[in-house]
Design a protein around this motif. Structure first.
Motif, PDB file in Angstrom:
ATOM      1  N   VAL A 289      -6.222 101.771  24.444  1.00  0.00           N
ATOM      2  CA  VAL A 289      -7.028 100.737  23.791  1.00  0.00           C
ATOM      3  C   VAL A 289      -6.150  99.677  23.121  1.00  0.00           C
ATOM      4  CG1 VAL A 289      -7.279 102.157  21.708  1.00  0.00           C
ATOM      5  CG2 VAL A 289      -8.899 100.310  22.123  1.00  0.00           C
ATOM      6  N   VAL A 290      -6.594  98.428  23.249  1.00  0.00           N
ATOM      7  CA  VAL A 290      -5.983  97.295  22.558  1.00  0.00           C
ATOM      8  C   VAL A 290      -7.120  96.592  21.842  1.00  0.00           C
ATOM      9  CG1 VAL A 290      -4.896  95.026  22.871  1.00  0.00           C
ATOM     10  CG2 VAL A 290      -4.209  96.953  24.331  1.00  0.00           C
ATOM     11  N   ILE A 291      -6.928  96.246  20.573  1.00  0.00           N
ATOM     12  CA  ILE A 291      -7.974  95.492  19.882  1.00  0.00           C
ATOM     13  C   ILE A 291      -7.600  94.008  19.914  1.00  0.00           C
ATOM     14  CG2 ILE A 291      -9.110  95.076  17.659  1.00  0.00           C
ATOM     15  CD1 ILE A 291      -8.847  98.056  17.093  1.00  0.00           C
ATOM     16  N   ALA A 292      -8.482  93.192  20.471  1.00  0.00           N
ATOM     17  CA  ALA A 292      -8.245  91.756  20.527  1.00  0.00           C
ATOM     18  C   ALA A 292      -9.171  91.084  19.533  1.00  0.00           C
ATOM     19  CB  ALA A 292      -8.502  91.232  21.934  1.00  0.00           C
ATOM     20  N   VAL A 293      -8.595  90.414  18.545  1.00  0.00           N
ATOM     21  CA  VAL A 293      -9.402  89.709  17.553  1.00  0.00           C
ATOM     22  C   VAL A 293      -9.583  88.285  18.072  1.00  0.00           C
ATOM     23  CG1 VAL A 293      -9.598  89.054  15.130  1.00  0.00           C
ATOM     24  CG2 VAL A 293      -8.376  91.138  15.762  1.00  0.00           C
ATOM     25  N   ASN A 294     -10.774  87.983  18.585  1.00  0.00           N
ATOM     26  CA  ASN A 294     -11.022  86.701  19.222  1.00  0.00           C
ATOM     27  C   ASN A 294     -11.534  85.681  18.198  1.00  0.00           C
ATOM     28  OD1 ASN A 294     -11.187  84.915  21.390  1.00  0.00           O
ATOM     29  ND2 ASN A 294     -13.326  85.426  21.782  1.00  0.00           N
ATOM     30  N   LYS A 295     -11.513  84.407  18.574  1.00  0.00           N
ATOM     31  CA  LYS A 295     -11.956  83.304  17.708  1.00  0.00           C
ATOM     32  C   LYS A 295     -11.060  83.189  16.472  1.00  0.00           C
ATOM     33  CE  LYS A 295     -16.735  84.219  19.136  1.00  0.00           C
ATOM     34  NZ  LYS A 295     -18.125  84.405  18.762  1.00  0.00           N
ATOM     35  N   TRP A 296      -9.792  83.562  16.641  1.00  0.00           N
ATOM     36  CA  TRP A 296      -8.859  83.519  15.508  1.00  0.00           C
ATOM     37  C   TRP A 296      -8.620  82.073  15.073  1.00  0.00           C
ATOM     38  CZ3 TRP A 296      -7.792  86.542  11.858  1.00  0.00           C
ATOM     39  CH2 TRP A 296      -6.607  86.469  11.122  1.00  0.00           C
ATOM     40  N   ASP A 297      -8.858  81.129  16.001  1.00  0.00           N
ATOM     41  CA  ASP A 297      -8.675  79.709  15.667  1.00  0.00           C
ATOM     42  C   ASP A 297      -9.676  79.243  14.609  1.00  0.00           C
ATOM     43  OD1 ASP A 297     -10.390  80.380  17.862  1.00  0.00           O
ATOM     44  OD2 ASP A 297     -10.742  78.258  18.208  1.00  0.00           O
ATOM     45  N   LEU A 298     -10.757  80.020  14.406  1.00  0.00           N
ATOM     46  CA  LEU A 298     -11.796  79.583  13.456  1.00  0.00           C
ATOM     47  C   LEU A 298     -11.588  80.144  12.052  1.00  0.00           C
ATOM     48  CD1 LEU A 298     -14.941  80.116  15.726  1.00  0.00           C
ATOM     49  CD2 LEU A 298     -13.560  78.047  15.455  1.00  0.00           C
ATOM     50  N   VAL A 299     -10.503  80.939  11.879  1.00  0.00           N
ATOM     51  CA  VAL A 299     -10.328  81.606  10.587  1.00  0.00           C
ATOM     52  C   VAL A 299      -9.325  80.836   9.724  1.00  0.00           C
ATOM     53  CG1 VAL A 299      -9.467  83.736   9.513  1.00  0.00           C
ATOM     54  CG2 VAL A 299     -10.905  83.858  11.535  1.00  0.00           C
ATOM     55  N   GLU A 300      -9.677  80.666   8.441  1.00  0.00           N
ATOM     56  CA  GLU A 300      -8.755  80.033   7.484  1.00  0.00           C
ATOM     57  C   GLU A 300      -7.569  80.968   7.298  1.00  0.00           C
ATOM     58  OE1 GLU A 300      -9.058  77.226   5.212  1.00  0.00           O
ATOM     59  OE2 GLU A 300     -10.432  76.604   6.821  1.00  0.00           O
ATOM     60  N   LYS A 301      -6.344  80.439   7.442  1.00  0.00           N
ATOM     61  CA  LYS A 301      -5.205  81.356   7.370  1.00  0.00           C
ATOM     62  C   LYS A 301      -4.179  80.927   6.324  1.00  0.00           C
ATOM     63  CE  LYS A 301      -5.079  80.862  11.964  1.00  0.00           C
ATOM     64  NZ  LYS A 301      -6.509  80.767  12.286  1.00  0.00           N
ATOM     65  N   ASP A 302      -3.479  81.924   5.755  1.00  0.00           N
ATOM     66  CA  ASP A 302      -2.251  81.634   5.014  1.00  0.00           C
ATOM     67  C   ASP A 302      -1.241  82.690   5.453  1.00  0.00           C
ATOM     68  OD1 ASP A 302      -2.640  84.045   3.508  1.00  0.00           O
ATOM     69  OD2 ASP A 302      -4.129  82.960   2.315  1.00  0.00           O
ATOM     70  N   THR A 303      -0.110  82.811   4.775  1.00  0.00           N
ATOM     71  CA  THR A 303       0.957  83.650   5.327  1.00  0.00           C
ATOM     72  C   THR A 303       0.569  85.117   5.509  1.00  0.00           C
ATOM     73  OG1 THR A 303       1.743  83.694   3.068  1.00  0.00           O
ATOM     74  CG2 THR A 303       2.967  82.308   4.622  1.00  0.00           C
ATOM     75  N   GLY A 304      -0.205  85.678   4.575  1.00  0.00           N
ATOM     76  CA  GLY A 304      -0.475  87.118   4.687  1.00  0.00           C
ATOM     77  C   GLY A 304      -1.702  87.497   5.488  1.00  0.00           C
ATOM     78  N   THR A 305      -2.380  86.494   6.068  1.00  0.00           N
ATOM     79  CA  THR A 305      -3.689  86.780   6.671  1.00  0.00           C
ATOM     80  C   THR A 305      -3.644  87.839   7.764  1.00  0.00           C
ATOM     81  OG1 THR A 305      -4.115  84.425   6.356  1.00  0.00           O
ATOM     82  CG2 THR A 305      -5.803  85.672   7.474  1.00  0.00           C
ATOM     83  N   VAL A 306      -2.715  87.676   8.703  1.00  0.00           N
ATOM     84  CA  VAL A 306      -2.663  88.596   9.846  1.00  0.00           C
ATOM     85  C   VAL A 306      -2.459  90.028   9.361  1.00  0.00           C
ATOM     86  CG1 VAL A 306      -1.228  89.320  11.788  1.00  0.00           C
ATOM     87  CG2 VAL A 306      -1.948  86.942  11.586  1.00  0.00           C
ATOM     88  N   LYS A 307      -1.526  90.173   8.425  1.00  0.00           N
ATOM     89  CA  LYS A 307      -1.189  91.503   7.936  1.00  0.00           C
ATOM     90  C   LYS A 307      -2.395  92.146   7.244  1.00  0.00           C
ATOM     91  CE  LYS A 307       2.497  93.913   5.623  1.00  0.00           C
ATOM     92  NZ  LYS A 307       3.667  93.883   4.774  1.00  0.00           N
ATOM     93  N   LYS A 308      -3.052  91.336   6.414  1.00  0.00           N
ATOM     94  CA  LYS A 308      -4.192  91.847   5.656  1.00  0.00           C
ATOM     95  C   LYS A 308      -5.315  92.242   6.609  1.00  0.00           C
ATOM     96  CE  LYS A 308      -6.841  89.494   2.600  1.00  0.00           C
ATOM     97  NZ  LYS A 308      -6.908  88.273   1.802  1.00  0.00           N
ATOM     98  N   TYR A 309      -5.572  91.373   7.578  1.00  0.00           N
ATOM     99  CA  TYR A 309      -6.659  91.598   8.540  1.00  0.00           C
ATOM    100  C   TYR A 309      -6.392  92.863   9.360  1.00  0.00           C
ATOM    101  CZ  TYR A 309     -10.693  89.634  10.998  1.00  0.00           C
ATOM    102  OH  TYR A 309     -11.952  89.404  11.495  1.00  0.00           O
ATOM    103  N   THR A 310      -5.128  93.002   9.809  1.00  0.00           N
ATOM    104  CA  THR A 310      -4.754  94.190  10.588  1.00  0.00           C
ATOM    105  C   THR A 310      -4.979  95.456   9.758  1.00  0.00           C
ATOM    106  OG1 THR A 310      -3.066  92.840  11.648  1.00  0.00           O
ATOM    107  CG2 THR A 310      -2.910  95.201  11.996  1.00  0.00           C
ATOM    108  N   GLY A 311      -4.600  95.371   8.471  1.00  0.00           N
ATOM    109  CA  GLY A 311      -4.774  96.518   7.573  1.00  0.00           C
ATOM    110  C   GLY A 311      -6.220  96.952   7.482  1.00  0.00           C
ATOM    111  N   ILE A 312      -7.121  95.962   7.371  1.00  0.00           N
ATOM    112  CA  ILE A 312      -8.548  96.281   7.245  1.00  0.00           C
ATOM    113  C   ILE A 312      -9.046  96.964   8.524  1.00  0.00           C
ATOM    114  CG2 ILE A 312     -10.866  95.285   7.029  1.00  0.00           C
ATOM    115  CD1 ILE A 312      -9.564  93.073   5.267  1.00  0.00           C
ATOM    116  N   ILE A 313      -8.629  96.434   9.683  1.00  0.00           N
ATOM    117  CA  ILE A 313      -9.060  97.036  10.950  1.00  0.00           C
ATOM    118  C   ILE A 313      -8.580  98.479  11.029  1.00  0.00           C
ATOM    119  CG2 ILE A 313      -8.690  97.011  13.458  1.00  0.00           C
ATOM    120  CD1 ILE A 313      -8.693  93.966  13.317  1.00  0.00           C
ATOM    121  N   LYS A 314      -7.308  98.710  10.686  1.00  0.00           N
ATOM    122  CA  LYS A 314      -6.750 100.065  10.825  1.00  0.00           C
ATOM    123  C   LYS A 314      -7.443 101.054   9.891  1.00  0.00           C
ATOM    124  CE  LYS A 314      -2.710  98.935  13.278  1.00  0.00           C
ATOM    125  NZ  LYS A 314      -1.331  99.244  13.644  1.00  0.00           N
TER     126      LYS A 314
END
Length: 435
Positions: A289-314
Motif C-alpha cells: 500500500v501507498v497513501i497518495a494525498v491528492n489535491k495537495w496544491d489546494l492546501v495552505e502550507k508552511d515548512t512543517g506541514t508535510v511532516k505534521k500531516y504525515t504524522g496525523i495519517i500514521k
C-alpha cells in the motif's frame, strides 16, 4: 482472481448468522491482523482449498418505511453487478414474502450465478416446508440451519464448484498489478487519466477477466505495471456513489486483484474513517500500500506541514503505519511519477525473500536487547525464525511456548524485521509455533 460472493435477502432471515458461519472456517487467519477492527460485513472463506470473499449486504440498511424496499433493491442490483455469485437467503418460517418475490424477479432477470438458501430448517417438518421456495423460479434450493450449521456443507460444495483451487493461479508475467482505490471524488479518475493521458500510444487495454475491470499495461518512467482501473468505469447511478457500502464494494475487487494499492485521500478533507476502512481492507488482503494525498496544491502550507500531516495519517492507521505517504496533485501533475516509484518499490519489497541466516542474526540481536517477558514464571525461548514460502512476507518463529508470546512482543519483533529488511508499505505476517 478473487471470487466474490454476496449474501442478499430481507432483514432477519439470518444473513449475518450465515455469514459468520461461513467465515468461521477461516476465523484464525482473518483475526491474525492485530488492531484491525473486524468489519463484520466482509470476510474471506475457504472450503476444500478453494478461497472466496464473502460480503454481507445486510448490515448496510439504515432506513425504514418506503425507502426500505428501494434500499433492498439497490443492494440486490449492486450485488448482481459486483459479485460472481449471489446467495439469496430466505426464511422457511415466513414462506415467500412480497420482498422475496421482488428480489427473485431481479435475480431471474440477471445472468448472475444465484443460489437460494432456505434458512432456519432445523427439523424434518421444516425440511418438507422448504420446497415451497422452488416457486421462486431460481432453480435448486439449499435448506440450511445457519445457527447449528446443518446443510451448510452441501451448500458450500455447490457454491465452490466453479472456483479454481487457490494456489493454481499465478500471474504469468512478473509485472505488478496496481489498483487506485479510495472514497468517491478524491481524484482517482484524475490520477488514472494523468497516467493514461501521457502514453496513450503505449497503453494496450487488456480486457480484464472480471466485467468492467480494465487492466491497462504501462511501460513508463522506466516502470512496467498494469493498472486495474475501477474508477472511471461506471458513470451510471450517481446515487450509489455516496454511500460508504457501495464504494467499499467497488474497492474490494480491485484490492483483491492487485499486488499494490494506491489509496488516494483528499488533502482538503484529511484521513477520514472511511479511508481507514479501505486501508484496513488492503491490509487484511495482505496487499502492498501507498497513501497518495491528492489535491495537495489546494492546501495552505508552511515548512512543517508535510511532516505534521504525515504524522496525523500514521496515527490514524496505526499499528501498521510503516507506509509510504506521497503528496501529489493529479490536476497539476505534481509528483505523479513519485506515486508510481513508491508503488513499484513496495512491490519489490513485497517479493523479497530473506535468507534464514540473516533472519536469525536479526532475531539473536533482537532477543539480546529485549527478552520475551516470562509468563507465570516460565521462560520463553525463541529458537529460530524462517520465511514461509507464501506470496506475501510471512515468518515462522519457532519457540518453546508460543501461546505465551504477547502482542507487544510480537509488535517489537515485527518492528525489528521492518527496520532490518525494509518492508515499508508491505503487511507482514508473524506466526509463532512450537519447535
Amino acid at each position: 482472481m478473487g471470487h466474490i460472493v454476496a449474501i442478499v435477502g430481507r432483514p432477519n432471515v439470518g444473513k449475518s448468522t450465515l455469514f459468520n458461519r461461513l467465515c468461521g472456517t477461516r476465523k484464525a487467519i482473518v483475526d491474525e491482523v492485530p488492531g484491525v477492527t473486524r468489519d463484520r460485513h466482509y470476510g474471506k472463506s475457504d472450503w476444500n482449498g478453494k478461497e472466496f470473499s464473502l460480503i454481507d449486504t445486510g448490515g448496510y440498511i439504515t432506513n425504514s418505511g418506503d425507502i426500505f424496499e428501494e434500499e433492498i433493491r439497490r443492494q440486490v442490483l449492486l450485488a448482481i453487478e459486483e459479485a460472481d455469485t449471489v446467495v439469496f437467503v430466505v426464511d422457511v418460517m415466513s414462506g415467500i414474502t412480497d420482498i422475496d418475490e421482488t428480489i427473485a424477479a431481479l435475480l431471474r432477470r440477471s445472468d448472475r450465478n444465484t443460489m437460494v438458501v432456505v434458512n432456519k430448517v432445523d427439523n424434518s417438518q421444516r425440511y418438507y416446508e422448504a420446497s415451497v421456495f422452488y416457486g421462486l423460479g431460481l432453480g435448486e434450493i439449499y435448506p440450511v440451519s445457519a445457527i447449528n450449521g446443518s446443510g451448510t456443507g452441501e451448500m458450500l460444495d455447490a457454491l465452490v464448484t466453479g472456483i479454481p483451487l487457490t494456489d493454481t493461479e499465478e500471474k504469468p508475467e512478473d509485472i505488478p498489478a496496481i489498483a487506485i482505490v479510495g472514497r468517491p471524488n478524491v481524484g482517482k479518475s484524475s490520477l488514472t487519466n494523468a497516467l493514461l493521458g501521457e502514453e496513450r500510444n503505449i497503453v494496450t487495454p487488456v480486457a480484464g477477466t472480471t466485467r468492467d475491470t480494465i487492466h491497462s499495461y504501462y511501460n513508463k518512467f522506466g516502470h512496467e505495471f498494469s493498472l486495474i482501473d475501477t474508477a472511471g468505469l461506471r458513470k451510471k447511478g450517481k446515487t450509489m456513489e455516496n454511500i460508504e457500502f457501495y464504494s467499499i464494494m467497488r474497492s474490494i475487487r480491485a484490492i483483491e486483484n492487485s499486488d499494490v494499492c494506491i489509496l488516494m485521500i483528499d488533502a482538503t478533507a484529511g484521513m477520514q474513517a472511511q479511508d481507514v476502512n479501505i486501508f484496513n481492507l488492503i491490509v487484511r488482503n495482505k496487499k502492498g500500500v501507498v497513501i497518495a494525498v491528492n489535491k495537495w496544491d489546494l492546501v495552505e502550507k508552511d515548512t512543517g506541514t508535510v511532516k505534521k500531516y504525515t504524522g496525523i495519517i500514521k496515527e490514524r492507521i496505526a499499528p501498521f503505519d510503516d507506509v509510504p505517504v506521497v503528496f501529489s496533485s493529479a490536476l497539476t501533475m505534481q509528483r505523479i511519477h513519485k506515486i508510481l516509484e513508491a508503488a513499484t518499490a513496495v512491490y519489490a519489497r513485497k517479493k523479497q525473500r530473506i535468507s534464514t541466516s540473516r533472519l536469525n542474526e536479526m532475531l539473536r540481536k533482537a532477543v539480546d536487547q529485549f527478552h520475551p517477558p516470562a509468563v507465570k514464571g516460565k521462560h520463553i525461548k525463541i529458537n529460530y525464525v524462517t520465511q514461509l514460502p507464501l506470496r506475501t512476507p510471512a515468518f515462522a518463529f519457532f519457540c518453546n511456548l508460543p501461546q505465551y508470546i504477547r502482542d507487544p512482543y510480537k509488535r517489537y519483533l515485527e518492528n525489528r524485521l521492518r527496520e532490518t529488511f525494509d518492508f515499508t508499505g508491505v503487511p507482514v505476517q508473524l506466526y509463532f509455533r512450537r519447535k
